[in-house]
Motif scaffolding. Sequence first.
Motif, PDB file in Angstrom:
ATOM      1  N   ALA A  27       3.086  -6.245  -8.971  1.00 43.11           N
ATOM      2  CA  ALA A  27       2.661  -6.695  -7.650  1.00 43.11           C
ATOM      3  C   ALA A  27       1.413  -7.554  -7.735  1.00 43.11           C
ATOM      4  O   ALA A  27       1.261  -8.542  -7.016  1.00 43.11           O
ATOM      5  CB  ALA A  27       2.415  -5.480  -6.753  1.00 43.11           C
ATOM      6  N   SER A  80       6.283 -10.482  -2.607  1.00 42.50           N
ATOM      7  CA  SER A  80       5.027  -9.780  -2.362  1.00 42.50           C
ATOM      8  C   SER A  80       4.508 -10.064  -0.960  1.00 42.50           C
ATOM      9  O   SER A  80       4.021  -9.166  -0.265  1.00 42.50           O
ATOM     10  CB  SER A  80       3.999 -10.185  -3.417  1.00 42.50           C
ATOM     11  OG  SER A  80       2.747  -9.587  -3.173  1.00 42.50           O
ATOM     12  N   ALA A 101       2.385 -10.981  -8.908  1.00 36.17           N
ATOM     13  CA  ALA A 101       3.144 -11.714  -7.894  1.00 36.17           C
ATOM     14  C   ALA A 101       2.225 -12.371  -6.881  1.00 36.17           C
ATOM     15  O   ALA A 101       2.516 -13.457  -6.384  1.00 36.17           O
ATOM     16  CB  ALA A 101       4.116 -10.768  -7.184  1.00 36.17           C
ATOM     17  N   GLY A 102       1.104 -11.731  -6.554  1.00 34.58           N
ATOM     18  CA  GLY A 102       0.214 -12.298  -5.552  1.00 34.58           C
ATOM     19  C   GLY A 102      -0.736 -13.341  -6.101  1.00 34.58           C
ATOM     20  O   GLY A 102      -1.429 -14.002  -5.333  1.00 34.58           O
TER      21      GLY A 102
END
Length: 621
Positions: free
Chosen positions: A330, A65, A333-334
């Motif tokens: 996403a 990411s 992932a962050g």
Amino acid sequence: MSTPYRRRVGSSRPSHLMFTGGVGGLVELPNFTVLVQGLEEWNYSRVLGTDPVIHEPRVLAAARSRLGTTEVKELRNAPWMEGQSSDPNSPANQVGVPVVPFPAWFRCTYCDLLGSLESGAFTFTNKVASRPFEAQFAHTSCARRDRFAVPARFLVGCLRGHLDEFPYSWWVHKGGACPKHAYPALKMRDFGRESAATVRIECVSCEATRNMQEAQGEAGKANLPQCRGRHPHLGQYSECPEQARLLVLGASNQWFGASVDGLAVPPPQASELEAVLELLWEPLSMITSYEVMVYAHGAQFADQLGRWPLDEVWAAVQTKRARGQGAETAADAGDLLSPEWELLTSEPPQPTADFAIVSQPAPPAAAGVLADVRQVERLRLVRALVGFTRFDAPDPDDPELVIEAPLSGSAAPTWLPATEVRGEGLFVRLDEQALEAWEARAVVPWLERQHRDAFATFRLNRYSDRLQLPPGHDWSRGWPGLRYYLVHSLAHIALRAISLECGYAAASLAERIYADPTKNMAGFLIYTAVPDAEGTLGGLVSLGEPDRFQQVLERALADARACSSDPICAETAPAPGSDATYAACCHVCTFLSETSCERGNRFLDRRLLVDIGWPELALWP
């Protein structure tokens, strides 16, 4: 070392590649300096007996990411093998992180000759392979035979992470060539002081001279050439619009690592089968066919997996593999902290080789303030390097401020260097109702404005004139909120008290803060941060017992109430126009070493914990 030397020239801890001198960084050896090369040069073909791959899907997803690519397939330890010996051709001595001498310009310590390694004036010597610290370069044609040579101490770089040799010949001839010789002999007269004003470059051929002071500051902006866009760790050049800037060898601003890190945690409420798979995942991850799983289930792992039907085990393996190959969104992932918080605060899962936790009640001294204390008997923290910067460090409060340089010459690397730390920890969770009641106090909004304004001033004062920002930039962007100040301050005083009881040095402990009111997060993890057996001795976990933690907490609160620097410390607070990111804190009562604090001793306020003159601010009765 890389071609043409192919000899070990030193050693360092794996964490050195994350924090001090990773890919693209300079590592100072006793007699010269080397540059860590890009990922294409790292060779794992000779690594025998150990698997360099670090399995941690969440950190891998976060790294993808951060880089904006899905090409990264794995995380790896640095190439290394046990068994170094005096034989330079032994397998272990053929394995290591590749480096090259940089800068490649050297100065003879006797005759002051200044030249590059390509000129042939300097020879590499290291006669004993088992004594890499003796490796050096010598000026073989000096009047004093084999006189020791040292790296020339100046470099140039730019804000895009480029790095280059200082153009000494171009410099001494003021942007031109020597009128008497195409390859003039140069000398560097160094008068032994730290200032560049004491260094003079001389051309022996035409007797031109120039002082290095003219390359510094405002004068350097006018006198130095445009950056050539060189990435020496990749062997690449590119177009670069930046102006070259002077760098002094050994300066702390020549390399800043950009990394992501996270705990290796199983899913909350993990089943017993999932816990066993986590424990056996390294060998199981190599099984890619049902036929091989039939054999493994009935023979190799019969004792561990025989209780579950074959099809159930195979389905669980497939699910775990899919999760590890980037099934996260996403957004997931962050966010590395939320899954950890969910696990640390939920019903403890089955223990695994990487994670084991035991819940304990909060001690009586913390009634109504702390929800519980949990003993993390085993944990594993994985950290991956994703890039680096020069001149300006990556800013966690505003990551878009700086441009990160790549680790690989390809458009996207297929793997990233990483390290892992195994240890133990204590997790402390604050009571959400107590926090909400504290946040509802009338004085809190005023204090929030005070700290937010001070943070904006701090960011403005810290801002480098090298960076270009759009008009109207919000200088308070990235302020973590007053809840973070409170949780962070409590973590600091607790860690200081714990270090006096648990047997670990304070610098061997680190914090991990969870403070987000939008997700009802308010807690902290104190864990051992040393990458060896010292981190798993049990001294930290034992303090999680209610009676022992009560003693630690009482000591921490007592120390917070009475700092020996009071009243000066207690009266320290952000005044209008101040850029202080802390209040009522100092090295005596609250600050930690930079290896322990995740935010550089910022966002602290002792007044939020105990009554030191502001009873309306204190959380603790």
